[in-house]
Enzyme design. Structure first.
Site, PDB file in Angstrom:
ATOM      1  N   ALA A  12      -0.791   8.325   0.614  1.00  0.00           N
ATOM      2  CA  ALA A  12      -2.079   7.669   0.492  1.00  0.00           C
ATOM      3  C   ALA A  12      -2.850   6.943   0.056  1.00  0.00           C
ATOM      4  O   ALA A  12      -4.024   6.975  -0.593  1.00  0.00           O
ATOM      5  CB  ALA A  12      -2.946   9.471   0.678  1.00  0.00           C
ATOM      6  N   ARG A  18      -5.335  -3.307   7.947  1.00  0.00           N
ATOM      7  CA  ARG A  18      -4.981  -3.640   9.261  1.00  0.00           C
ATOM      8  C   ARG A  18      -6.562  -3.442   9.730  1.00  0.00           C
ATOM      9  O   ARG A  18      -6.974  -3.351  10.975  1.00  0.00           O
ATOM     10  CB  ARG A  18      -3.902  -3.357  10.225  1.00  0.00           C
ATOM     11  CG  ARG A  18      -2.932  -4.055  10.638  1.00  0.00           C
ATOM     12  CD  ARG A  18      -1.926  -3.292  10.395  1.00  0.00           C
ATOM     13  NE  ARG A  18      -0.955  -2.147   9.295  1.00  0.00           N
ATOM     14  CZ  ARG A  18      -0.049  -1.703   9.410  1.00  0.00           C
ATOM     15  NH1 ARG A  18       0.697  -1.454  10.313  1.00  0.00           N
ATOM     16  NH2 ARG A  18       0.464  -0.238   8.502  1.00  0.00           N
TER      17      ARG A  18
HETATM   18  C1  UD1 Z   1       5.572   3.232   7.914  1.00  0.00           C
HETATM   19  C2  UD1 Z   1       7.056   3.182   8.140  1.00  0.00           C
HETATM   20  C3  UD1 Z   1       7.059   2.386   9.527  1.00  0.00           C
HETATM   21  C4  UD1 Z   1       6.862   3.591  10.660  1.00  0.00           C
HETATM   22  C5  UD1 Z   1       5.167   3.747  10.116  1.00  0.00           C
HETATM   23  C6  UD1 Z   1       4.645   5.219  10.093  1.00  0.00           C
HETATM   24  C7  UD1 Z   1       7.516   1.968   6.231  1.00  0.00           C
HETATM   25  C8  UD1 Z   1       7.809   0.825   5.299  1.00  0.00           C
HETATM   26  N1  UD1 Z   1       7.301   1.561   7.298  1.00  0.00           N
HETATM   27  O1  UD1 Z   1       4.812   1.811   8.216  1.00  0.00           O
HETATM   28  O2  UD1 Z   1       8.879   2.445   8.949  1.00  0.00           O
HETATM   29  O3  UD1 Z   1       6.867   3.627  11.509  1.00  0.00           O
HETATM   30  O4  UD1 Z   1       5.012   4.121   8.808  1.00  0.00           O
HETATM   31  O5  UD1 Z   1       3.194   5.233  10.946  1.00  0.00           O
HETATM   32  O6  UD1 Z   1       7.406   2.552   5.467  1.00  0.00           O
HETATM   33  N2  UD1 Z   1       0.911   3.843   1.235  1.00  0.00           N
HETATM   34  C9  UD1 Z   1       1.243   4.803   0.115  1.00  0.00           C
HETATM   35  N3  UD1 Z   1       1.645   3.012  -1.027  1.00  0.00           N
HETATM   36  C10 UD1 Z   1       1.519   1.922  -0.815  1.00  0.00           C
HETATM   37  C11 UD1 Z   1       2.193   1.681   0.538  1.00  0.00           C
HETATM   38  C12 UD1 Z   1       1.538   2.570   1.340  1.00  0.00           C
HETATM   39  O7  UD1 Z   1       0.658   5.059  -0.832  1.00  0.00           O
HETATM   40  O8  UD1 Z   1       1.933   1.400  -1.381  1.00  0.00           O
HETATM   41  C13 UD1 Z   1       0.788   4.962   2.256  1.00  0.00           C
HETATM   42  C14 UD1 Z   1      -0.501   4.133   3.082  1.00  0.00           C
HETATM   43  O9  UD1 Z   1      -1.732   4.576   2.583  1.00  0.00           O
HETATM   44  C15 UD1 Z   1       0.309   5.054   3.754  1.00  0.00           C
HETATM   45  C16 UD1 Z   1       1.577   5.295   4.063  1.00  0.00           C
HETATM   46  O10 UD1 Z   1       1.693   5.351   3.060  1.00  0.00           O
HETATM   47  O11 UD1 Z   1      -0.713   6.598   4.300  1.00  0.00           O
HETATM   48  C17 UD1 Z   1       2.568   3.996   5.260  1.00  0.00           C
HETATM   49  O12 UD1 Z   1       1.927   2.752   4.511  1.00  0.00           O
HETATM   50  P1  UD1 Z   1       2.239   2.277   5.986  1.00  0.00           P
HETATM   51  O13 UD1 Z   1       1.026   0.382   5.751  1.00  0.00           O
HETATM   52  O14 UD1 Z   1       0.462   2.497   6.931  1.00  0.00           O
HETATM   53  O15 UD1 Z   1       2.762   1.834   6.862  1.00  0.00           O
HETATM   54  P2  UD1 Z   1       3.097   1.392   8.332  1.00  0.00           P
HETATM   55  O16 UD1 Z   1       2.888  -0.208   8.081  1.00  0.00           O
HETATM   56  O17 UD1 Z   1       2.582   2.329   8.991  1.00  0.00           O
HETATM   57 MG    MG Z   2       0.627   3.070   9.067  1.00  0.00          MG
END
Ligand code: UD1
Ligand code: MG
Length: 476
Positions: A12, A18
């Site tokens: 999280a 986006r």
């Molecule tokens: C991610 C997946 C994708 C999947 C999708 C499903 C990866 C690289 N890709 O993409 O394959 O289909 O979720 O919803 O994982 N977060 C952190 N720290 C970070 C980055 C993100 O805690 O450094 C958390 C975000 O707050 C979020 C979750 O991880 O809750 C997913 O990150 P997000 O950037 O939404 O990934 P997606 O592009 O949706």
């Molecule tokens: Mg996501």
């Protein structure tokens, strides 16, 4: 218990680029509750909060404050270099805490809010039964664009080759239908052993947790996928406001369906906005465009007209609310009639059989059984006994510019129209206040109080005036 060997990690820390919002993504609300709180609730139904690790980073203080009372652990990811990097922080946190890591981790995404405990339980069971190093929860939505795709070794085999992110898909892979939900089970040792080999050689320059799948396969570990058996919305992500509103509508529709199954009639349920926390008794009817929010409980056989907004409000049975009322932090007894257009503000308690009508405002007001304020009144810091009649246009003057003062009106009292009751003031049982009175002193029980100047009537005044000044009557 199937989940006893599991810790749960919730990612999280991301910003939610986006969304184009100043608020962190996981604090945006659907169904009246922050995304993260939905995910924590699902996690808590599987394991105690002491086994849940929430990874926070972007606006960590605000996210921590919103979820602190849930009792989960928080792991800081001060800079957000991707989902793989988030897992590295978890590994470091556990190492520093000198606690043995759980044998398995269920990893959830803070932005996949509709996930249900039964689906997570099925995933954990499948992971254990398959003796897998990594198990991926998948779905096949109508439009997979934007998601990572899960490539299986063949057809419907459980074994997976790799997860490929949208931006890395080859032309052939673009039509791959099975998406990665961002929800996984890992054997902890296998996950932690491969995190350091992740590289940021990708479109976002991040460490992708999804790359662990191919790494594990390359090292002869078993990676499998389970397609979610639930409705597809359960595993969809909320990356844009539009996606969030889609999930909000799906969630509220499922709340409406649950209530309809319990005997509530909801006309045009797609127009109602009902939080999942709301309870409604059987045979209650909701007209279109009603908002029921927070800790609102409605009894049986009530009728709620269109355009009513009720928040944290408790209703008894057989209550009629005509359209266009705004009601918050209020309790309402059985057989009450409200509206149209009334405004019941916090601290209002409306007794059984009472009537509160159009353009009546109450605040911190107790209205006794069968009392009526049917038109154009303000009752603030007021206690009404039973069977009181409040005439149209009655105002309690509860504020002197510095402090609020109380008004009490006894059982069976009658307050004539257009009266102003200057608080603090008390009107006794069965007393009468004459219409248009300004009442500044207490009125004893059974007394009549007149607080207005006596009417003066001058017979023949108009013709006398015409005779003395004829031109004045032309109206020019
Ligand atoms: C991610 C997946 C994708 C999947 C999708 C499903 C990866 C690289 N890709 O993409 O394959 O289909 O979720 O919803 O994982 N977060 C952190 N720290 C970070 C980055 C993100 O805690 O450094 C958390 C975000 O707050 C979020 C979750 O991880 O809750 C997913 O990150 P997000 O950037 O939404 O990934 P997606 O592009 O949706
Ligand atoms: Mg996501």
């Amino acid at each position: 218990m199937e989940t006893s060997s599991f810790g749960i990690a919730i990612m999280a820390a991301g910003k939610g680029t986006r969304l184009n919002s100043r608020r962190p993504k996981v604090l945006h609300e659907i169904g009246g509750q922050a995304l993260l709180l939905h995910v924590i609730a699902a996690a808590r139904s599987l394991v105690p909060p002491s086994q849940i690790y929430c990874i926070i980073g972007h606006q960590a203080e605000a996210v921590h404050a919103a979820a602190a009372t849930t009792g989960v652990h928080f792991v800081l990811q001060p800079e957000q270099h991707g989902t793989g990097h988030a897992m590295q922080q978890l590994r470091e946190h556990l190492a520093a805490s000198n606690k043995a890591a759980p044998e398995n981790f269920l990893v959830l995404s803070g932005d996949v809010p509709l996930i249900q405990p039964a689906t997570l339980l099925a995933l954990c069971n499948f992971h254990l039964a398959e003796r897998a190093a990594m198990t991926i929860l998948t779905a096949v939505p109508p439009n997979p664009t934007g998601y990572g795709r899960v490539l299986r070794t063949s057809g419907s085999a459980p074994e997976v080759q790799a997860i490929v992110e949208q931006k890395a898909l080859t032309t052939d892979q673009l039509s791959a239908p099975e998406i990665n939900s961002g929800i996984y089970c890992f054997r902890t040792s296998a996950l932690f052993a491969h995190l350091d080999s992740l590289t940021p050689n990708n479109a976002h320059g991040e460490l992708y947790l999804t790359d662990v799948a191919a790494q594990l396969v390359a090292h002869g570990e078993r990676v499998v996928a389970l397609r979610s058996a639930g409705p597809v919305e359960e595993v969809l992500g909320a990356n844009t406001i539009e996606e969030m509103m889609h999930l909000d509508a799906a969630m509220r529709l499922s709340t409406a369906r649950r209530l309809m199954a319990q005997g509530v009639t909801i006309f045009r349920p797609e127009t109602s906005v009902i939080d999942a926390t709301v309870q409604i008794g059987p045979d209650t009817v909701l007209q279109p465009f009603v908002q029921l929010l927070g800790n609102t409980r409605i009894g049986a056989n009530c009728k709620i007209g269109s355009y009513n907004v009720l928040e944290n409000t408790q209703l008894g049975d057989n209550v009629l609310i005509r359209p266009n009322c705004v009601i918050a932090d209020t309790t309402i007894g059985d057989d009450v009639k409200l509206g149209p257009f009334c405004h019941l503000r916090p601290g209002s308690h409306i007794g059984p059989e009472a009537h509160i009508g159009n353009f009546v405002e109450t605040k911190n007001a107790r209205v006794g059984r069968g009392s009526k304020a049917n038109h154009l009144a303000y009752l603030g810091d007021t206690t009404l006994g039973a069977y009181v009649n409040i005439g149209a246009g009655t105002i309690t003057c509860n504020y002197d510019g510095e402090r609020k003062h109380p008004t009490t009106i006894g059982n069976g009292a009658f307050v004539g129209s257009n009266s102003t009751l200057v608080a603090p003031v008390a009107i006794g049982d069965s007393a009468y206040v004459a219409a248009a009175s300004c009442i500044t002193e207490d009125v004893p029980a059974a007394a009549l109080a007149l607080g207005r100047s006596r009417q003066v009537t001058k017979p023949g005044w108009v013709s006398a005036r015409k005779q003395s000044a004829p031109s004045a009557a032309t109206g020019d």
